[in-house]
Design a protein around this motif. Structure first.
Motif, PDB file in Angstrom:
ATOM      1  N   LYS A  72      47.961  70.451  20.811  1.00 37.53           N
ATOM      2  CA  LYS A  72      47.863  69.159  20.805  1.00 37.53           C
ATOM      3  C   LYS A  72      49.072  68.094  21.074  1.00 37.53           C
ATOM      4  O   LYS A  72      50.002  68.630  20.113  1.00 37.53           O
ATOM      5  CB  LYS A  72      46.772  68.622  18.804  1.00 37.53           C
ATOM      6  CG  LYS A  72      45.503  69.519  19.112  1.00 37.53           C
ATOM      7  CD  LYS A  72      44.788  69.350  19.388  1.00 37.53           C
ATOM      8  CE  LYS A  72      43.187  70.499  19.416  1.00 37.53           C
ATOM      9  NZ  LYS A  72      42.196  68.993  19.994  1.00 37.53           N
ATOM     10  N   ASN A  73      48.569  67.213  21.080  1.00 35.55           N
ATOM     11  CA  ASN A  73      49.744  66.484  21.220  1.00 35.55           C
ATOM     12  C   ASN A  73      49.483  64.868  21.026  1.00 35.55           C
ATOM     13  O   ASN A  73      48.906  64.136  21.598  1.00 35.55           O
ATOM     14  CB  ASN A  73      50.426  66.304  22.363  1.00 35.55           C
ATOM     15  CG  ASN A  73      51.983  65.237  22.712  1.00 35.55           C
ATOM     16  OD1 ASN A  73      51.935  64.286  21.721  1.00 35.55           O
ATOM     17  ND2 ASN A  73      52.384  65.585  23.918  1.00 35.55           N
ATOM     18  N   TYR A  74      49.000  65.160  19.403  1.00 34.03           N
ATOM     19  CA  TYR A  74      48.773  63.854  18.874  1.00 34.03           C
ATOM     20  C   TYR A  74      49.726  62.428  18.762  1.00 34.03           C
ATOM     21  O   TYR A  74      49.118  61.387  19.009  1.00 34.03           O
ATOM     22  CB  TYR A  74      49.095  63.986  17.773  1.00 34.03           C
ATOM     23  CG  TYR A  74      47.997  65.124  17.081  1.00 34.03           C
ATOM     24  CD1 TYR A  74      46.286  65.270  17.552  1.00 34.03           C
ATOM     25  CD2 TYR A  74      48.183  66.115  15.479  1.00 34.03           C
ATOM     26  CE1 TYR A  74      46.057  66.165  17.093  1.00 34.03           C
ATOM     27  CE2 TYR A  74      47.079  67.250  16.004  1.00 34.03           C
ATOM     28  CZ  TYR A  74      45.878  66.905  16.337  1.00 34.03           C
ATOM     29  OH  TYR A  74      45.121  67.827  15.989  1.00 34.03           O
ATOM     30  N   TYR A  75      51.004  62.921  19.410  1.00 35.47           N
ATOM     31  CA  TYR A  75      52.099  61.394  19.569  1.00 35.47           C
ATOM     32  C   TYR A  75      50.624  61.174  21.380  1.00 35.47           C
ATOM     33  O   TYR A  75      51.460  60.054  20.925  1.00 35.47           O
ATOM     34  CB  TYR A  75      53.435  62.179  19.659  1.00 35.47           C
ATOM     35  CG  TYR A  75      54.031  61.943  17.731  1.00 35.47           C
ATOM     36  CD1 TYR A  75      53.919  61.027  17.587  1.00 35.47           C
ATOM     37  CD2 TYR A  75      54.291  63.330  18.145  1.00 35.47           C
ATOM     38  CE1 TYR A  75      54.621  61.306  16.383  1.00 35.47           C
ATOM     39  CE2 TYR A  75      54.558  64.074  16.663  1.00 35.47           C
ATOM     40  CZ  TYR A  75      54.594  62.793  16.240  1.00 35.47           C
ATOM     41  OH  TYR A  75      55.349  62.638  14.771  1.00 35.47           O
ATOM     42  N   ALA A  76      50.727  61.276  21.766  1.00 36.11           N
ATOM     43  CA  ALA A  76      50.757  60.965  23.245  1.00 36.11           C
ATOM     44  C   ALA A  76      48.602  60.431  23.173  1.00 36.11           C
ATOM     45  O   ALA A  76      48.853  59.656  23.190  1.00 36.11           O
ATOM     46  CB  ALA A  76      50.672  61.869  24.188  1.00 36.11           C
ATOM     47  N   ASP A  77      48.322  61.198  22.621  1.00 33.26           N
ATOM     48  CA  ASP A  77      46.952  60.678  22.276  1.00 33.26           C
ATOM     49  C   ASP A  77      46.900  59.278  21.316  1.00 33.26           C
ATOM     50  O   ASP A  77      45.621  58.464  21.941  1.00 33.26           O
ATOM     51  CB  ASP A  77      46.026  61.811  21.125  1.00 33.26           C
ATOM     52  CG  ASP A  77      45.786  62.509  21.930  1.00 33.26           C
ATOM     53  OD1 ASP A  77      45.970  63.350  23.260  1.00 33.26           O
ATOM     54  OD2 ASP A  77      45.949  64.093  20.922  1.00 33.26           O
TER      55      ASP A  77
END
Length: 396
Positions: free
Chosen positions: A9-14
């Motif tokens: 997961k890339n939560y910052y990008a999300d």
């Protein structure tokens, strides 16, 4: 969501923020995405719904200081290559157990303790090591007591108008509630004792070779406290089974199958822990008059031929009181007319009432009506009116 799933997961990008974003920037980005992509604002838009869910999942992690720290540590470890270097072919005494056929690794092995070809069990495998790194043991070590009460789901059935306008409804529930004798502590004195095994911190540390890791304390289940003088009423659990009635407010515009969440209205947590949440699943009955399309309400109204031909005003029902609708002269059968602002209101957005007019043909006419209609038919023919003049099938 456990941290075995965080690796991909890339939560910052999300959320559209950098990894150095402040708590306020993260909160602001989440609110903006949630507002723009909320299902109520984008009915039927699957892409918007997916963006809304991704933003919510990302904020659940990044909006929590502890989870964010764990997430950042995991991503930094993966980015540094430290895992590959320590557990590659022949690394750390594990002969090739965690390399795939392409030379990479499956990050989920780090949390399940089931390496590809390595044969490591959860007891002493990588799941324990990395579970300890994030204070989340794997396998049988996940024996910590619940930190909150259980969530509860119940069902209610509403009339169409109730769901459209919103309502309040009493709900009867039976489940764990705080013990009134010990006030939810589970202890007669109201003061649990500090666990002597972990000294009140809730976990114990062990060393396995070159690795050190922590796991929930098996004595207190991770709570840091033990009940030495259990309450006679709840036997030390802090909860008892009770029936209760609560009033649930259903917001306007709720749709069939939607769930309304009431935070903290689920079952009580053990030994004074927070309660879980209550989820109320709404079922909406079909209405004899209205149907729904988003925030618009649709209704079919029977009219006479003369009302369509000559024009006039008819009374149409709404969610509240009836309104007058003007029919222009020559209105065709089946035409849909719009009454603005008479639909369903959700979050400041109000739909319209869509009225479809349908001719009702009388089955029996008295002599006077029959004579008048025959006279009209003769006048109509003399005027040259042909109802099939522009019909595609006229010459076939």
């Amino acid at each position: 969501m456990n941290n075995s799933e965080w690796a991909n997961k890339n939560y910052y990008a999300d959320l559209g923020v950098s990894s150095s974003a402040t708590d306020e920037e993260i909160k602001k980005a989440y609110r903006k995405l949630a507002r723009e992509n909320h299902p109520d604002k984008n009915p039927g838009d699957k892409a918007a719904e997916d963006r809304f869910k991704k933003a919510a999942e990302a904020y659940d992690v990044l909006g929590d200081d502890k989870k964010r720290k764990e997430y950042d540590e995991l991503k930094a470890l993966l980015a540094s290559g430290g895992i590959r270097g320590g557990f590659g072919s022949g690394g750390a005494g594990f002969p090739g157990g965690f390399r795939t056929s392409t030379g990479g690794f499956d990050a989920s092995d780090l949390f399940t303790g089931a390496g590809q070809g390595g044969g490591f069990s959860a007891d002493g495998g990588l799941g324990d090591i990395f579970g300890g790194l994030f204070n989340r043991g794997a396998g049988p070590r996940q024996s910590a007591r619940p930190t909150r009460g259980a969530d509860v789901e119940t069902n209610i059935t509403l009339e169409f108008v109730e769901a459209a306008k919103g309502t309040t409804i009493p709900v009867e529930l039976t489940g764990d509630a705080p013990c009134s004798t010990c006030h939810g502590s589970g202890s007669k004195s109201g003061h649990p004792t500090q666990c002597s095994t972990c000294n009140g911190i809730g976990f114990t540390s062990e060393n396995k070779g070159a690795f050190g890791f922590s796991a929930p304390c098996t004595t207190c289940g991770g709570s840091g406290e033990v009940i030495t003088d259990p309450c006679d009423n709840c036997h030390g659990t802090g909860t008892v089974r009770k029936s209760r009635s609560i009033t649930v407010r259903i917001p306007a515009g709720v749709e069939d199958g939607q769930k309304v969440r009431l935070a903290g209205q689920g079952e009580a947590g053990p030994n004074g822990k927070p309660a879980g949440d209550l989820f109320v699943k709404v079922h909406v009955k079909k209405d004899k008059i209205f149907t729904r399309d988003g925030n618009n309400i649709q209704v079919s109204v029977p009219v006479s031929f003369s009302e369509l031909a000559l024009g006039g005003a008819i009374s149409v029902p709404t969610l509240n009181k009836p309104v007058k609708l003007k029919l222009p002269a020559g209105t065709p059968d089946g035409r849909t007319l719009r009454v603005r602002g008479r639909g369903i209101e959700t979050r400041g957005n109000t739909g319209d009432l869509m009225v479809t007019v349908q001719v009702a043909v009388p089955k029996d006419l008295d002599e006077k009506a029959t004579a008048a209609l025959q006279a009209y038919a003769e006048a109509e023919a003399e005027s040259g009116f042909d109802p099939r003049a522009n019909w595609a099938g006229k010459n076939r």
